[in-house]
Design a protein around this motif. Structure first.
Motif, PDB file in Angstrom:
ATOM      1  N   HIS A   4       7.596  -1.034   3.450  1.00  0.00           N
ATOM      2  CA  HIS A   4       8.153  -2.334   3.813  1.00  0.00           C
ATOM      3  C   HIS A   4       8.592  -3.133   2.598  1.00  0.00           C
ATOM      4  O   HIS A   4       9.254  -4.147   2.723  1.00  0.00           O
ATOM      5  CB  HIS A   4       7.153  -3.138   4.660  1.00  0.00           C
ATOM      6  N   LEU A   5       8.272  -2.653   1.398  1.00  0.00           N
ATOM      7  CA  LEU A   5       8.721  -3.340   0.202  1.00  0.00           C
ATOM      8  C   LEU A   5      10.133  -2.911  -0.194  1.00  0.00           C
ATOM      9  O   LEU A   5      10.794  -3.584  -0.966  1.00  0.00           O
ATOM     10  CB  LEU A   5       7.763  -3.048  -0.961  1.00  0.00           C
ATOM     11  N   ILE A   6      10.601  -1.763   0.341  1.00  0.00           N
ATOM     12  CA  ILE A   6      11.903  -1.273  -0.081  1.00  0.00           C
ATOM     13  C   ILE A   6      12.928  -1.166   1.042  1.00  0.00           C
ATOM     14  O   ILE A   6      14.106  -0.975   0.798  1.00  0.00           O
ATOM     15  CB  ILE A   6      11.761   0.103  -0.756  1.00  0.00           C
ATOM     16  N   LEU A   7      12.462  -1.298   2.309  1.00  0.00           N
ATOM     17  CA  LEU A   7      13.381  -1.101   3.425  1.00  0.00           C
ATOM     18  C   LEU A   7      13.867  -2.348   4.140  1.00  0.00           C
ATOM     19  O   LEU A   7      14.752  -2.239   4.971  1.00  0.00           O
ATOM     20  CB  LEU A   7      12.729  -0.185   4.475  1.00  0.00           C
ATOM     21  N   PRO A   8      13.306  -3.546   3.904  1.00  0.00           N
ATOM     22  CA  PRO A   8      13.710  -4.697   4.729  1.00  0.00           C
ATOM     23  C   PRO A   8      15.201  -4.914   4.788  1.00  0.00           C
ATOM     24  O   PRO A   8      15.756  -5.199   5.845  1.00  0.00           O
ATOM     25  CB  PRO A   8      13.007  -5.880   4.054  1.00  0.00           C
ATOM     26  N   THR A   9      15.899  -4.807   3.644  1.00  0.00           N
ATOM     27  CA  THR A   9      17.332  -5.072   3.644  1.00  0.00           C
ATOM     28  C   THR A   9      18.067  -4.066   4.513  1.00  0.00           C
ATOM     29  O   THR A   9      18.929  -4.415   5.316  1.00  0.00           O
ATOM     30  CB  THR A   9      17.876  -5.015   2.210  1.00  0.00           C
ATOM     31  N   LEU A  10      17.713  -2.770   4.373  1.00  0.00           N
ATOM     32  CA  LEU A  10      18.356  -1.737   5.180  1.00  0.00           C
ATOM     33  C   LEU A  10      18.117  -1.963   6.656  1.00  0.00           C
ATOM     34  O   LEU A  10      19.038  -1.889   7.468  1.00  0.00           O
ATOM     35  CB  LEU A  10      17.814  -0.367   4.768  1.00  0.00           C
ATOM     36  N   PHE A 186      -1.324 -12.064  13.746  1.00  0.00           N
ATOM     37  CA  PHE A 186      -2.179 -13.183  13.359  1.00  0.00           C
ATOM     38  C   PHE A 186      -3.303 -12.670  12.457  1.00  0.00           C
ATOM     39  O   PHE A 186      -3.640 -13.275  11.432  1.00  0.00           O
ATOM     40  CB  PHE A 186      -2.777 -13.861  14.594  1.00  0.00           C
ATOM     41  N   LYS A 187      -3.896 -11.542  12.837  1.00  0.00           N
ATOM     42  CA  LYS A 187      -5.016 -10.991  12.075  1.00  0.00           C
ATOM     43  C   LYS A 187      -4.574 -10.562  10.677  1.00  0.00           C
ATOM     44  O   LYS A 187      -5.327 -10.711   9.708  1.00  0.00           O
ATOM     45  CB  LYS A 187      -5.626  -9.797  12.810  1.00  0.00           C
ATOM     46  N   LYS A 188      -3.362 -10.047  10.553  1.00  0.00           N
ATOM     47  CA  LYS A 188      -2.882  -9.628   9.235  1.00  0.00           C
ATOM     48  C   LYS A 188      -2.836 -10.809   8.279  1.00  0.00           C
ATOM     49  O   LYS A 188      -3.263 -10.711   7.119  1.00  0.00           O
ATOM     50  CB  LYS A 188      -1.499  -8.985   9.359  1.00  0.00           C
ATOM     51  N   LEU A 189      -2.337 -11.939   8.750  1.00  0.00           N
ATOM     52  CA  LEU A 189      -2.321 -13.129   7.899  1.00  0.00           C
ATOM     53  C   LEU A 189      -3.739 -13.613   7.626  1.00  0.00           C
ATOM     54  O   LEU A 189      -4.072 -14.019   6.506  1.00  0.00           O
ATOM     55  CB  LEU A 189      -1.495 -14.235   8.558  1.00  0.00           C
ATOM     56  N   HIS A 190      -4.589 -13.588   8.637  1.00  0.00           N
ATOM     57  CA  HIS A 190      -5.994 -13.978   8.485  1.00  0.00           C
ATOM     58  C   HIS A 190      -6.654 -13.157   7.383  1.00  0.00           C
ATOM     59  O   HIS A 190      -7.306 -13.686   6.483  1.00  0.00           O
ATOM     60  CB  HIS A 190      -6.708 -13.766   9.819  1.00  0.00           C
ATOM     61  N   ALA A 243       7.638 -14.184  18.439  1.00  0.00           N
ATOM     62  CA  ALA A 243       8.998 -13.755  18.777  1.00  0.00           C
ATOM     63  C   ALA A 243       9.446 -12.604  17.875  1.00  0.00           C
ATOM     64  O   ALA A 243      10.074 -11.646  18.346  1.00  0.00           O
ATOM     65  CB  ALA A 243       9.965 -14.929  18.651  1.00  0.00           C
ATOM     66  N   CYS A 244       9.119 -12.684  16.596  1.00  0.00           N
ATOM     67  CA  CYS A 244       9.506 -11.614  15.664  1.00  0.00           C
ATOM     68  C   CYS A 244       8.804 -10.303  16.014  1.00  0.00           C
ATOM     69  O   CYS A 244       9.413  -9.223  15.957  1.00  0.00           O
ATOM     70  CB  CYS A 244       9.174 -12.017  14.229  1.00  0.00           C
ATOM     71  N   VAL A 245       7.522 -10.379  16.385  1.00  0.00           N
ATOM     72  CA  VAL A 245       6.785  -9.177  16.785  1.00  0.00           C
ATOM     73  C   VAL A 245       7.423  -8.569  18.031  1.00  0.00           C
ATOM     74  O   VAL A 245       7.641  -7.347  18.107  1.00  0.00           O
ATOM     75  CB  VAL A 245       5.301  -9.505  17.034  1.00  0.00           C
ATOM     76  N   THR A 275       5.609 -10.166   8.031  1.00  0.00           N
ATOM     77  CA  THR A 275       4.349  -9.847   8.706  1.00  0.00           C
ATOM     78  C   THR A 275       4.613  -9.081   9.994  1.00  0.00           C
ATOM     79  O   THR A 275       3.971  -8.069  10.279  1.00  0.00           O
ATOM     80  CB  THR A 275       3.566 -11.140   8.998  1.00  0.00           C
ATOM     81  N   ALA A 276       5.567  -9.554  10.793  1.00  0.00           N
ATOM     82  CA  ALA A 276       5.918  -8.853  12.032  1.00  0.00           C
ATOM     83  C   ALA A 276       6.435  -7.454  11.735  1.00  0.00           C
ATOM     84  O   ALA A 276       6.066  -6.477  12.413  1.00  0.00           O
ATOM     85  CB  ALA A 276       6.965  -9.657  12.807  1.00  0.00           C
TER      86      ALA A 276
END
Length: 351
Positions: A4-10, A186-190, A243-245, A275-276
């Protein structure tokens, strides 16, 4: 390096083209978690980046439960029945239960929610998909009947409950049933923000309402901003994360880089989108969740169980729900290399 650090743009660029799993229409049956902050409109704005003809509709009276929605959908000429019948192949019903009911079989409403999920799956038109809106633990938990004593415990109980609902609905053999893991986001941010990621389920030992001291003292953390003043209902941050999830669970596309609500600053929008993306695209296999864009339809549970009956004695901790079996990914076998005088380093598996 995590993907997820290298693919978001794609992945965001891919969102410009519809995928075969995108839905034209989404119907939501829920309650105030759905109507608060207008979650349907937030989801529609994301869905229309894939297909600008996508539509959204909802029935979400405050405090209602799945049993209510199922009963209404079975009534002749009811609003629920009419809206459900309007769905066509490829469309989705997103279903949400009351905030605490899925967390324990000890609640009297649990059996009607458990059965109602299956009834709704049977009542849905052929070729449509059912997606469970897995909600979140309350910010400080909701201690009741010796359960849900902190966020982490309540969130884990809710996850088990929604997985049980899914597995029961799958026994109908009527179509796909998926989970939108909003609670997991939510848990990931927690867990990222110095909160206690795994308190003792029975006592939440060593926590202050589910947090470490450092987390509880900082109310402007990303996790804290997900909640309104009642520590249960979402703020615009919480609803946008939901909504994003849902968008990613439906389409298999990343929300990173898409426009967000003007009431949230750009940096926070990006964090919620990331996060989503991480939870659905990279953690769903660990959660045991599949989607139409991963390994196809969700397999039915091997040993389906009947709806549990609320106990008449002191409640016990909720029984873990059966998890749909998944297969761990197997790295492709490298092509054989002809022997040479010097060793050849193995070809790395493709990412």
């Amino acid at each position: 390096m995590r993907l997820h650090l290298i693919l978001p743009t794609l992945l965001s660029l891919l969102a410009l083209s519809p995928l075969e799993c995108s839905a034209q229409n989404v119907l939501m049956f829920g309650n105030s978690y759905t109507s608060r902050q207008n979650l349907p409109a937030l989801l529609q704005s994301l869905m229309q980046t894939v297909d600008d003809t996508s539509t959204m509709d909802s029935i979400s009276p405050g405090g209602q439960k799945i049993g209510y929605h199922a009963a209404e959908a079975l009534k002749p000429s009811s609003n629920h029945k009419t809206k459900l019948a309007s769905l066509v192949a490829g469309d989705i019903l997103i279903l949400e239960d009351h905030a605490r009911v899925p967390s324990c079989t000890c609640f009297p409403e649990y059996p009607s929610s458990f059965d109602g999920t299956k009834d709704l799956r049977i009542a849905m038109p052929a070729g449509t998909d059912l997606m469970m809106f897995q909600t979140w633990g309350w910010k400080d938990g909701f201690p009741e009947r010796s359960i849900n004593n902190c966020f982490s415990e309540m969130d884990g109980n809710l996850r088990q409950g929604y997985e049980a609902y899914r597995d029961n609905a799958l026994t109908a053999g009527a179509g796909n049933v998926y989970i939108a893991p909003v609670g997991a986001a939510f848990k990931k941010l927690h867990d990222e923000e110095l909160c206690d990621p795994d308190p003792s389920p029975a006592t939440c030992t060593g926590t202050a309402s589910g947090f470490t001291t450092g987390c509880a003292a900082v109310e402007n953390t990303e996790f804290a901003t997900l909640y309104s003043g009642d520590k249960s209902h979402p703020t615009i941050h919480g609803s946008y994360l939901a909504a994003c999830v849902m968008f990613t669970a439906i389409t298999g596309l990343s929300p990173v880089g898409l426009a967000g609500p003007t009431t949230i600053d750009a940096a926070k929008i990006l964090k919620l989108q990331q996060t989503a993306e991480a939870v659905v695209l990279f953690d769903s296999e660990n959660l045991g969740y599949t989607y139409s864009w991963t390994s196809g339809p969700t397999p039915a549970p091997v040993d389906p169980t009947s709806a549990p009956v609320a106990p008449t004695q002191a409640p016990v901790a909720p029984t873990p729900a059966p998890v749909a079996p998944t297969q761990a990914p197997v790295a492709p076998t490298p092509a054989p290399v002809a022997p040479t005088p010097t060793p050849v380093a193995p070809t790395p598996a493709p990412v």
